[in-house]
Structure formats: C-alpha cells, structure tokens
Design a protein around this motif. Structure first.
Motif, PDB file in Angstrom:
ATOM      1  N   THR A   7       0.854  -1.183   0.000  1.00  0.00           N
ATOM      2  CA  THR A   7       0.000   0.000   0.000  1.00  0.00           C
ATOM      3  C   THR A   7       0.889   1.230   0.000  1.00  0.00           C
ATOM      4  N   LEU A   8       0.734   2.056  -1.018  1.00  0.00           N
ATOM      5  CA  LEU A   8       1.603   3.222  -1.188  1.00  0.00           C
ATOM      6  C   LEU A   8       0.811   4.506  -0.998  1.00  0.00           C
ATOM      7  N   ASP A   9       1.218   5.305  -0.014  1.00  0.00           N
ATOM      8  CA  ASP A   9       0.655   6.646   0.159  1.00  0.00           C
ATOM      9  C   ASP A   9       1.607   7.644  -0.482  1.00  0.00           C
ATOM     10  N   TYR A  10       1.060   8.606  -1.195  1.00  0.00           N
ATOM     11  CA  TYR A  10       1.914   9.580  -1.865  1.00  0.00           C
ATOM     12  C   TYR A  10       1.226  10.943  -1.906  1.00  0.00           C
ATOM     13  N   THR A  11       2.039  11.979  -2.072  1.00  0.00           N
ATOM     14  CA  THR A  11       1.536  13.342  -2.223  1.00  0.00           C
ATOM     15  C   THR A  11       1.460  13.653  -3.713  1.00  0.00           C
ATOM     16  N   PHE A  12       0.359  14.280  -4.120  1.00  0.00           N
ATOM     17  CA  PHE A  12       0.169  14.579  -5.541  1.00  0.00           C
ATOM     18  C   PHE A  12      -0.029  16.070  -5.744  1.00  0.00           C
ATOM     19  N   ASN A  13       0.707  16.616  -6.702  1.00  0.00           N
ATOM     20  CA  ASN A  13       0.598  18.035  -7.029  1.00  0.00           C
ATOM     21  C   ASN A  13       0.540  18.239  -8.542  1.00  0.00           C
TER      22      ASN A  13
ATOM     23  N   ARG B 230       5.084  21.620 -15.310  1.00  0.00           N
ATOM     24  CA  ARG B 230       6.071  20.761 -15.934  1.00  0.00           C
ATOM     25  C   ARG B 230       5.433  19.964 -17.079  1.00  0.00           C
ATOM     26  N   ARG B 231       6.287  19.437 -17.950  1.00  0.00           N
ATOM     27  CA  ARG B 231       5.780  18.766 -19.150  1.00  0.00           C
ATOM     28  C   ARG B 231       5.672  17.257 -19.010  1.00  0.00           C
ATOM     29  N   SER B 232       6.145  16.709 -17.897  1.00  0.00           N
ATOM     30  CA  SER B 232       6.076  15.259 -17.701  1.00  0.00           C
ATOM     31  C   SER B 232       5.799  14.946 -16.246  1.00  0.00           C
ATOM     32  N   ILE B 233       5.494  13.702 -15.964  1.00  0.00           N
ATOM     33  CA  ILE B 233       5.248  13.267 -14.588  1.00  0.00           C
ATOM     34  C   ILE B 233       6.587  13.097 -13.879  1.00  0.00           C
ATOM     35  N   GLY B 234       6.707  13.704 -12.697  1.00  0.00           N
ATOM     36  CA  GLY B 234       7.954  13.617 -11.934  1.00  0.00           C
ATOM     37  C   GLY B 234       7.743  12.905 -10.617  1.00  0.00           C
ATOM     38  N   PHE B 235       8.757  12.162 -10.184  1.00  0.00           N
ATOM     39  CA  PHE B 235       8.708  11.435  -8.918  1.00  0.00           C
ATOM     40  C   PHE B 235       9.820  11.942  -8.013  1.00  0.00           C
ATOM     41  N   GLN B 236       9.488  12.228  -6.763  1.00  0.00           N
ATOM     42  CA  GLN B 236      10.468  12.720  -5.805  1.00  0.00           C
ATOM     43  C   GLN B 236      10.340  11.923  -4.508  1.00  0.00           C
ATOM     44  N   ILE B 237      11.495  11.622  -3.892  1.00  0.00           N
ATOM     45  CA  ILE B 237      11.517  10.898  -2.627  1.00  0.00           C
ATOM     46  C   ILE B 237      12.067  11.820  -1.543  1.00  0.00           C
ATOM     47  N   SER B 238      11.368  11.916  -0.418  1.00  0.00           N
ATOM     48  CA  SER B 238      11.815  12.747   0.701  1.00  0.00           C
ATOM     49  C   SER B 238      11.434  12.060   1.999  1.00  0.00           C
ATOM     50  N   ASP B 239      11.641  12.728   3.127  1.00  0.00           N
ATOM     51  CA  ASP B 239      11.231  12.168   4.411  1.00  0.00           C
ATOM     52  C   ASP B 239       9.732  11.900   4.457  1.00  0.00           C
ATOM     53  N   ASP B 240       8.975  12.611   3.656  1.00  0.00           N
ATOM     54  CA  ASP B 240       7.528  12.426   3.615  1.00  0.00           C
ATOM     55  C   ASP B 240       7.110  11.310   2.678  1.00  0.00           C
ATOM     56  N   GLY B 241       8.078  10.628   2.057  1.00  0.00           N
ATOM     57  CA  GLY B 241       7.754   9.541   1.155  1.00  0.00           C
ATOM     58  C   GLY B 241       7.764   9.995  -0.294  1.00  0.00           C
ATOM     59  N   LEU B 242       6.827   9.473  -1.064  1.00  0.00           N
ATOM     60  CA  LEU B 242       6.772   9.758  -2.496  1.00  0.00           C
ATOM     61  C   LEU B 242       5.931  10.992  -2.773  1.00  0.00           C
ATOM     62  N   ARG B 243       6.462  11.866  -3.631  1.00  0.00           N
ATOM     63  CA  ARG B 243       5.726  13.015  -4.125  1.00  0.00           C
ATOM     64  C   ARG B 243       5.672  12.911  -5.645  1.00  0.00           C
ATOM     65  N   VAL B 244       4.461  12.993  -6.185  1.00  0.00           N
ATOM     66  CA  VAL B 244       4.272  12.901  -7.623  1.00  0.00           C
ATOM     67  C   VAL B 244       3.767  14.246  -8.134  1.00  0.00           C
ATOM     68  N   THR B 245       4.417  14.756  -9.171  1.00  0.00           N
ATOM     69  CA  THR B 245       4.018  16.015  -9.780  1.00  0.00           C
ATOM     70  C   THR B 245       3.704  15.768 -11.245  1.00  0.00           C
ATOM     71  N   ALA B 246       2.586  16.313 -11.717  1.00  0.00           N
ATOM     72  CA  ALA B 246       2.169  16.058 -13.094  1.00  0.00           C
ATOM     73  C   ALA B 246       1.552  17.302 -13.716  1.00  0.00           C
ATOM     74  N   PRO B 247       1.611  17.398 -15.046  1.00  0.00           N
ATOM     75  CA  PRO B 247       0.962  18.528 -15.742  1.00  0.00           C
ATOM     76  C   PRO B 247      -0.551  18.485 -15.525  1.00  0.00           C
ATOM     77  N   LYS B 248      -1.210  19.626 -15.735  1.00  0.00           N
ATOM     78  CA  LYS B 248      -2.647  19.717 -15.512  1.00  0.00           C
ATOM     79  C   LYS B 248      -3.445  18.824 -16.450  1.00  0.00           C
ATOM     80  N   TRP B 249      -2.874  18.540 -17.631  1.00  0.00           N
ATOM     81  CA  TRP B 249      -3.637  17.783 -18.616  1.00  0.00           C
ATOM     82  C   TRP B 249      -3.542  16.272 -18.430  1.00  0.00           C
ATOM     83  N   VAL B 250      -2.704  15.804 -17.510  1.00  0.00           N
ATOM     84  CA  VAL B 250      -2.558  14.367 -17.260  1.00  0.00           C
ATOM     85  C   VAL B 250      -3.629  13.910 -16.268  1.00  0.00           C
TER      86      VAL B 250
END
Length: 293
Positions: free
Chosen positions: A64-70, A74-94
């Motif tokens: 079970t994966l909890d993640y932050t989404f914003n 940007r032009r592509s989906i980005g993945f970031q790892i921090s103390d808070d776990g996974l953060r996913v950033t994506a364009p508005k059209w995705v």
C-alpha cells in the motif's frame, strides 16, 4: 530544511549549485529530492492506517503506497523521494488514471528508492562522535583524535603526524564550548585549503572567479553565481581532498556552463576525470560521517 532538487538547465540561468545529494543529468524524469533529516521514514502504511491529509493511496500488489500529488507546469510526470515519502508532480492535462499507471510502471524504482532512503535515515540515527577527550573527528578523509588540555589560556593545535587536535579549555568548559572551538578551527582550515585549491582548478579551466566564501548550508556542498561568486560548504573538510577538489571543479565549471547539461559534465570531466566516483561517494555516504555541531 528545503528540499534538495536538481533543476534542469533552463531553470538555473543565473546560478549553479551542488546539492548534498547531487544527481546525474540523466535522472530528469525521476527527480529524487532528499532532505538530510534525523527523523526516520515511517514504514509503508497498511490499508488500515488512516490516510494523512493531502495524501493519496494506491494499492500495488501486496503493498500500500501513500503519496503526495501536485499539479504543475512541468511537461512530464515527476517522482520525488523525501522524508515524507513519495511526491508525484504532473501537468494539468494528465489524468489521475495516467498518473497511477505511471506509478505502477515505476513501482520497482519507487520502492527501491524508498527502501534506500529509509536505510539512510536509519544510519543517520546511529551514534555520532563523542565530544570529549579521546573522541574522534573526521578530517580530510581520516579520523583525528581530540585531546582536551585544561588551561585558562585558549588555544588549539593540530599535530598531523600524531593525528591529534589538542584543544585548551578551562576545566569547567562545557561540551558546546568544545564544539565551538573545533568548529572555528575547521572553518579557518577550510578558508585556507579552499583558497589554495580554487586557483589551481580555475587555472586548469581557464576561468576566473570573483570571490569565494564559506557556506554553512545544510542542503548544498557549494554554489556559483553567474558573476563568479563561489560559496563552499566548510563541512567538506570532513572529506578527503579528492572529494573537495571535485566540488571545487564542479562549481568552477559553472562559470562555463550555468546548468547541469551534458556539456557541463564534460567540462567537469576535463579538469577532474574521476568526478563520477567522487559524486557517488558524496551522494551515498556523506551524511553518515558528518558530526553534529
């Protein structure tokens, strides 16, 4: 503490920086953001764990994966790892479906990075050096021994042959006074050493810098502005000379390429051929050896 994020060449037109966990230029699609924190990562949540505010949850096989989404520009989906776990950033059209499909596709990378980050956080919780007579301090890649000499007259002396740093302090001095004295000595040594190494690599590269100063940043080893102002983290004095030289070569190379493009890394390689090894060493082991002042 701000997140460490290596920016693309277009986003840093006026300055270049080397983060504590710098990433190679080929990792743009998977941006890893790491914050050297003394707090360990939480274990992967179970389905019964309440979902934290601002988080989304996705079931991936038995995990079970909890993640932050914003959303972002940007032009592509980005993945970031921090103390808070996974953060996913994506364009508005995705769409969210496309985001979750991307997570499934990158699940092996995501879980491996989460596990690596958790292990690093655990290692950072291990006991640090002891600030007392006989304690050891990392200095230029080696361990030197602290010797406390009870005296009313302040003084500090380094014996390279014996690998000892003798600190004169009153018998009633506190641990913080010892830290402050050692910190002052390290910073003076950093000014001396950086001042000697910068001109050497500037000459090799055929560039000139306007000034340099020490930095106490917790997220960057160094930075360079377009007008030639360089800042270097005094904590580099804990590492061996080749690692210090790599950071210096890195920052001076920004005077030619104010980005982290392939041309930039080629410039670094031209004056420091072993940069890949040095970069990996800083990224993988840096936080485990840094004493806490």
């Amino acid at each position: 503490m701000k997140l460490l994020q290596r920016r693309s060449p277009k986003s840093t037109p006026h300055s270049g920086q080397l983060d504590l966990f710098d990433l190679p230029a080929s990792d743009d699609a998977l941006q890893i953001v790491q914050t050297p924190s003394l707090q360990p990562l939480h274990q992967m949540p179970t389905p019964s764990t309440p979902l934290a505010a601002g988080k989304r949850r996705l079931q991936i096989g038995t995990e079970t994966l909890d993640y932050t989404f914003n959303r972002s520009k940007r032009r592509s989906i980005g993945f970031q790892i921090s103390d808070d776990g996974l953060r996913v950033t994506a364009p508005k059209w995705v769409t969210l479906v496309e985001v979750e499909n991307a997570i499934h596709e990158k699940q092996r990378w995501i879980f491996n990075k989460l596990n690596d980050f958790r292990q690093r956080s655990t290692r950072r919780l291990q006991p640090q050096m002891h600030w007392r007579d006989g304690g050891t301090l990392p200095y230029l890649g080696n361990q030197i021994t602290l010797r406390i000499h009870a005296a009313q007259v302040a003084g500090i002396q380094f014996d390279a042959a014996a690998s000892t740093l003798t600190v004169c302090l009153p018998a009633t001095a506190s641990e913080q006074q010892l830290k402050d004295r050692v910190l002052g000595w390290l910073q003076l040594e950093a000014k001396r050493l950086f001042g000697e190494r910068l001109p050497l690599y500037a000459e090799k590269l055929g560039v000139s810098f306007k000034s340099f100063a020490l930095s106490s940043a917790t997220t960057q080893w160094g930075s360079c502005t377009a007008d030639g102002r360089i800042r270097l983290n005094w904590r580099l004095m804990h590492f061996s000379l080749p690692l210090i030289d790599y950071v210096i070569a890195h920052e001076l190379s920004h005077l030619r390429e104010m980005n982290h493009s392939p041309r930039f890394w080629a410039t670094v390689q031209s004056i420091f051929p072993e940069f890949e090894t040095a970069r990996k060493t800083l990224r993988n082991s840096a936080q485990e050896i840094l004493p806490i002042f």
